[in-house]
Design a protein around this motif. Structure first.
Motif, mmCIF file in Angstrom:
data_model
loop_
_atom_site.group_PDB
_atom_site.id
_atom_site.type_symbol
_atom_site.label_atom_id
_atom_site.label_comp_id
_atom_site.label_asym_id
_atom_site.label_seq_id
_atom_site.Cartn_x
_atom_site.Cartn_y
_atom_site.Cartn_z
ATOM 1 N N ILE A 178 101.662 94.467 29.251
ATOM 2 C CA ILE A 178 102.661 95.527 29.210
ATOM 3 C C ILE A 178 103.703 95.023 30.269
ATOM 4 O O ILE A 178 105.122 95.387 30.047
ATOM 5 C CB ILE A 178 101.927 96.977 29.910
ATOM 6 C CG1 ILE A 178 100.967 97.386 28.861
ATOM 7 C CG2 ILE A 178 102.936 97.965 30.303
ATOM 8 C CD1 ILE A 178 100.154 98.434 29.315
ATOM 9 N N VAL A 179 103.357 94.496 31.259
ATOM 10 C CA VAL A 179 104.514 94.134 32.396
ATOM 11 C C VAL A 179 105.582 93.051 31.588
ATOM 12 O O VAL A 179 106.601 93.085 32.003
ATOM 13 C CB VAL A 179 104.042 93.276 33.631
ATOM 14 C CG1 VAL A 179 104.887 92.832 34.419
ATOM 15 C CG2 VAL A 179 103.245 94.610 34.308
ATOM 16 N N ALA A 180 104.811 92.160 30.798
ATOM 17 C CA ALA A 180 105.804 90.910 30.302
ATOM 18 C C ALA A 180 106.783 91.842 29.258
ATOM 19 O O ALA A 180 107.908 91.669 29.287
ATOM 20 C CB ALA A 180 104.999 90.120 29.439
ATOM 21 N N TRP A 181 106.337 92.689 28.626
ATOM 22 C CA TRP A 181 107.111 93.640 27.705
ATOM 23 C C TRP A 181 108.153 94.286 28.393
ATOM 24 O O TRP A 181 109.397 94.339 28.200
ATOM 25 C CB TRP A 181 106.447 94.388 26.835
ATOM 26 C CG TRP A 181 105.474 94.023 25.721
ATOM 27 C CD1 TRP A 181 105.675 92.668 25.124
ATOM 28 C CD2 TRP A 181 104.266 94.330 25.478
ATOM 29 N NE1 TRP A 181 104.397 92.551 24.366
ATOM 30 C CE2 TRP A 181 103.706 93.442 24.417
ATOM 31 C CE3 TRP A 181 103.529 95.783 25.572
ATOM 32 C CZ2 TRP A 181 102.568 93.548 23.654
ATOM 33 C CZ3 TRP A 181 102.282 95.831 24.878
ATOM 34 C CH2 TRP A 181 101.808 94.625 24.025
ATOM 35 N N LEU A 182 107.826 95.054 29.534
ATOM 36 C CA LEU A 182 109.030 95.833 30.152
ATOM 37 C C LEU A 182 109.913 95.041 30.799
ATOM 38 O O LEU A 182 111.319 95.201 30.716
ATOM 39 C CB LEU A 182 108.293 96.688 31.221
ATOM 40 C CG LEU A 182 107.228 97.658 30.717
ATOM 41 C CD1 LEU A 182 106.656 98.439 31.921
ATOM 42 C CD2 LEU A 182 107.802 98.707 29.803
ATOM 43 N N TRP A 183 109.524 93.711 31.365
ATOM 44 C CA TRP A 183 110.557 92.978 32.065
ATOM 45 C C TRP A 183 111.455 92.175 31.134
ATOM 46 O O TRP A 183 112.582 92.229 31.041
ATOM 47 C CB TRP A 183 109.895 92.105 33.020
ATOM 48 C CG TRP A 183 109.954 92.248 34.488
ATOM 49 C CD1 TRP A 183 110.631 91.668 35.373
ATOM 50 C CD2 TRP A 183 109.167 93.096 35.285
ATOM 51 N NE1 TRP A 183 110.596 92.025 36.710
ATOM 52 C CE2 TRP A 183 109.522 92.899 36.615
ATOM 53 C CE3 TRP A 183 108.199 94.203 35.003
ATOM 54 C CZ2 TRP A 183 108.883 93.981 37.600
ATOM 55 C CZ3 TRP A 183 107.699 95.045 35.883
ATOM 56 C CH2 TRP A 183 107.978 94.839 37.247
ATOM 57 N N GLY A 201 108.731 77.085 28.177
ATOM 58 C CA GLY A 201 109.179 77.246 29.578
ATOM 59 C C GLY A 201 108.656 78.271 30.488
ATOM 60 O O GLY A 201 108.494 78.088 31.506
ATOM 61 N N ILE A 202 108.757 79.619 29.803
ATOM 62 C CA ILE A 202 108.529 80.665 30.621
ATOM 63 C C ILE A 202 106.943 81.213 30.595
ATOM 64 O O ILE A 202 106.310 81.832 31.330
ATOM 65 C CB ILE A 202 109.359 82.014 30.098
ATOM 66 C CG1 ILE A 202 108.890 82.535 28.918
ATOM 67 C CG2 ILE A 202 110.804 81.541 30.298
ATOM 68 C CD1 ILE A 202 109.514 83.730 28.452
ATOM 69 N N GLY A 203 106.405 80.666 29.426
ATOM 70 C CA GLY A 203 104.832 80.673 29.503
ATOM 71 C C GLY A 203 104.517 82.197 28.585
ATOM 72 O O GLY A 203 103.181 82.310 28.578
ATOM 73 N N THR A 204 105.256 83.106 28.295
ATOM 74 C CA THR A 204 104.749 84.433 27.827
ATOM 75 C C THR A 204 105.595 84.449 26.300
ATOM 76 O O THR A 204 106.748 84.552 26.284
ATOM 77 C CB THR A 204 105.234 85.679 28.691
ATOM 78 O OG1 THR A 204 105.101 86.639 27.986
ATOM 79 C CG2 THR A 204 106.763 85.272 29.095
ATOM 80 N N GLY A 205 104.648 84.443 25.529
ATOM 81 C CA GLY A 205 105.126 84.240 24.104
ATOM 82 C C GLY A 205 105.442 85.908 23.746
ATOM 83 O O GLY A 205 106.543 86.166 23.053
ATOM 84 N N TYR A 206 104.902 87.023 24.267
ATOM 85 C CA TYR A 206 105.317 88.430 24.164
ATOM 86 C C TYR A 206 106.825 88.570 24.844
ATOM 87 O O TYR A 206 107.598 89.108 23.916
ATOM 88 C CB TYR A 206 104.312 89.305 24.895
ATOM 89 C CG TYR A 206 102.954 89.441 24.118
ATOM 90 C CD1 TYR A 206 102.829 88.759 23.015
ATOM 91 C CD2 TYR A 206 101.804 90.041 24.900
ATOM 92 C CE1 TYR A 206 101.309 88.935 22.253
ATOM 93 C CE2 TYR A 206 100.810 90.028 24.286
ATOM 94 C CZ TYR A 206 100.470 89.593 23.173
ATOM 95 O OH TYR A 206 99.042 89.737 22.609
ATOM 96 N N GLY A 207 107.033 88.012 25.897
ATOM 97 C CA GLY A 207 108.162 88.175 26.494
ATOM 98 C C GLY A 207 109.335 87.437 25.740
ATOM 99 O O GLY A 207 110.319 87.916 25.521
#
Length: 517
Positions: A96-101, A146-152
Motif C-alpha cells: 500500500i505504501v509503495a502504491w501511495l508514494w 533501480g528502485i526495487g518496487t515493481g508495484y511502484g
C-alpha cells in the motif's frame, strides 16, 4: 516490491504449534474456501463478464470471508481475529505504501508535462507505435531494477508512458503487458527488492550470490520478451485516436517536460544508494515539485488546492493564498491537486489487498496451505527433476492464491527449502526457483497486485486527458497473454528443471560462479 528495512521473513507468519488455528467443518481444506470464492468471483467478473472493477472484487472477497465463517467449527472469534492478523502483516502495508508514494510521484510528473516530453522525444527521434512497447519494456525494467518496487514502477509507467504510447498509436493491451513485464524483470533481479531479499533469506543464501546466479535465467527470458514486443508491436494495431486530438497534443508537447527524467533518476539513485524506498520516492516528489514550480510546469495550486466553503472561518480573508480557493457549490468542497489525485486512485485497491491477505491468513491458519504442500512433497517430489518441477508448480500455485508476491514467497519459502534440501539443492538454486515464479505470476493474473495497481492507475487517465476515452482502458483479463517476461520466466524454470540447466547442489556453493560469502 521494495526493501522495507525489516526482516521480511517476519512479515507473513506460518502457523506454529502454539499459534492460533481455525478449525473447519469438512477438514483443513475448507479453510481455502474464502479465497477460493474470491478467485472464482474474480474470474467470472473479469474473464466472463469483462468488468475490471476493483470495487466489485472487494465485494467478492467480503462474500468469501462471510461464507467461510459459517464453516468454522466452534467460536467464530478466532476466525475474525485471524482476518485481522493477516491484515496487520507488514507485507500488506508495504504494498500500500509503495502504491501511495508512487501514485503521488507519477501524478506530479504527469501534471508537470512529462508525458508531453515523452511524446515530443518519440516524435523527434522517430520512435513509432511498433517500437514503443519494446522500448517501454526496457525502460520499465531498468527503472524497476533501480528502485526495487515493481508495484511502484507499474503505477508510474502506466501514468506516464501508457498515455504517450496510446497517443502515438501503440496497442494499449500490448503496452500494458510491456510495462508489467518490465516490472517483473526488475522485481526479480533488483537487490533491494523484497522478493529478492525474501527468496535469499528463506533459503539461507546471501543476496549478492542470489542476484549473480539469477541473472542467466532473467536475461534469457528478457531477450525473448524484447523480441516478442518488437514483433507484436509491428503486428498489433493501436486504437483510433482522432487526428485532431493527436495534433493538438503533439503541438502542446514540449521538450521541457523531459526535465523530470532527473526526478526519476533521483529516485533510482537514492534506491541504489541503499535508501528506503519511501525516502527514495520522497526525494523524487520533492524534486518534481521544485521543477514544476521553477520551470512553470505546474503551479502550487495545481499540486495541492483547498476548496473551502464561503462560510468557513478565515476562508475569504485568506483566499489570496495560492493553495486556497472559496467555492459556493457544496459539491466542490474538498482537497484537489496532484498529490490528492495520486493518493485517491489507490484507496479501493488498498482495501482489497488487506482483505486478500486476511483471507490468505485464514487458509494458512486453517491448514489448507499445509495440506496442499505436504501432499506435493510426499507424492510429487520423487527425484531431483520432479522435486524442482514441484517447487516451480507449488510456488506458482500459491502465488495465484496469495496475490501479493512477497506474501506468497514468505508463506511458501520454508516448504521450498524443505523440498530442495531433501535433494541437496543449494540455496541459490532454491531461491531462484522461488522468486522466479512469485515475481512473474504476481503481475499476470487479473486479481494479482501488480495488475490491479496498473489498472487502478489507468482508470484515472480518462479524467486527465480530454482525448483519452474509457474504451482505451485495458481490462485486466485482456493483458494476461501479453505479459511476455512473466510467462517466459516461468517457462525458463520449467525447462531448467527438466534439463538441469543451472542446477547447483550444496557442494557447488563455493564454485566460482556463485561464491559471494
Amino acid at each position: 516490491m521494495s526493501d522495507t528495512g525489516t526482516d521480511p521473513t517476519d512479515q507473513f507468519e506460518q502457523p506454529d504449534d502454539d499459534g492460533p488455528r481455525v478449525e473447519f467443518y469438512g477438514g483443513r481444506g475448507m479453510s481455502a474456501l474464502p479465497i477460493g470464492i474470491f478467485i472464482v468471483w474474480a474470474i467470472v467478473q473479469t474473464a466472463l463478464w469483462r468488468i475490471g472493477d476493483t470495487g466489485g472484487l472487494i465485494v467478492g472477497i467480503l462474500i468469501g470471508l462471510i461464507v467461510g465463517m459459517f464453516f468454522v467449527r466452534g467460536n467464530w472469534q478466532s476466525y475474525a481475529n485471524t482476518i485481522f492478523e493477516g491484515m496487520t502483516q507488514p507485507v500488506a502495508v508495504t504494498a500500500i505504501v509503495a502504491w501511495l508514494w508512487a501514485g503521488m510521484f507519477a501524478q506530479l510528473l504527469q501534471d508537470g508535462g512529462f508525458v508531453g516530453g515523452l511524446v515530443w522525444l518519440a516524435d523527434s527521434v522517430g520512435v513509432g507505435a511498433a517500437l514503443f512497447p519494446a522500448i517501454t519494456f526496457v525502460l520499465a525494467a531498468v527503472f524497476t531494477t533501480g528502485i526495487g518496487t515493481g508495484y511502484g514502477a507499474t503505477v508510474a509507467f502506466v501514468g506516464l508512458f501508457f498515455p504517450a504510447g496510446v497517443l502515438l498509436g501503440a496497442n494499449p493491451v500490448l503496452l500494458f503487458g510491456a510495462i508489467l513485464s518490465g516490472a517483473i524483470f526488475g522485481d526479480n533481479l533488483a537487490p533491494v527488492s523484497d522478493t529478492t531479499i525474501v527468496s535469499a533469506v528463506t533459503q539461507d543464501a546471501d543476496i549478492g550470490g542470489v542476484v549473480a546466479s539469477r541473472f542467466k535465467y532473467v536475461i534469457v527470458a528478457a531477450i525473448v520478451a524484447f523480441l516478442g514486443y518488437v514483433a507484436a508491436g509491428g503486428a498489433m494495431t493501436g486504437l483510433d485516436v482522432s487526428a485532431e486530438a493527436q495534433a493538438i497534443f503533439l503541438e502542446g508537447s514540449e521538450a521541457i517536460g523531459l526535465v523530470h527524467v532527473l526526478s526519476m533518476a533521483a529516485v533510482i539513485g537514492a534506491a541504489v544508494a541503499g535508501r528506503h524506498i519511501v525516502e527514495a520516492i520522497s526525494w523524487g516528489i520533492v524534486i518534481a515539485i521544485a521543477f514544476n514550480l521553477v520551470f512553470g510546469l505546474a503551479s502550487l495550486g495545481d499540486m495541492v488546492m483547498f476548496n473551502a466553503p464561503s462560510d468557513a472561518p478565515l476562508a475569504e480573508p485568506l483566499e489570496f493564498l495560492p493553495v486556497l480557493t472559496v467555492v459556493d457549490n457544496p459539491d466542490s468542497v474538498g482537497v484537489t491537486g496532484s498529490l490528492m489525485t495520486g493518493v485517491s486512485g489507490f484507496l479501493e485497491l488498498s482495501i482489497l489487498v488487506l482483505l486478500i491477505i486476511g483471507a490468505a491468513q485464514i487458509m494458512i491458519r486453517g491448514g489448507a496451505f499445509q495440506v496442499l504442500l505436504e501432499w506435493s512433497i510426499e507424492n510429487l517430489a520423487t527425484n531431483v527433476r520432479n522435486a524442482e518441477l514441484t517447487m516451480v508448480g507449488s510456488a506458482a500455485l500459491i502465488n495465484a492464491i496469495i496475490t501479493i508476491n512477497t506474501a506468497a514467497e514468505v508463506a511458501i519459502g520454508p516448504y521450498i527449502s524443505k523440498i530442495g534440501e531433501r535433494f541437496n539443492l543449494n540455496g541459490y538454486r532454491r531461491a531462484n526457483i522461488l522468486d522466479g515464479q512469485t515475481a512473474a505470476l504476481g503481475y499476470i493474473f487479473p486479481w494479482s497486485g501488480g495488475v490491479l495497481a496498473g489498472f487502478s492507475a489507468m482508470q484515472n487517465l480518462p479524467g486527465e486527458y480530454d482525448w483519452f476515452e474509457q474504451s482505451m482502458v485495458v481490462t485486466p483479463i485482456d493483458v494476461v497473454p501479453f505479459v511476455f517476461q512473466g510467462w517466459l520466466l516461468v517457462a525458463v524454470f520449467v525447462l531448467a528443471a527438466l534439463t538441469g540447466f543451472g542446477r547447483e547442489y550444496v557442494i557447488d556453493r563455493e564454485s566460482e560462479e556463485v561464491a559471494r560469502v
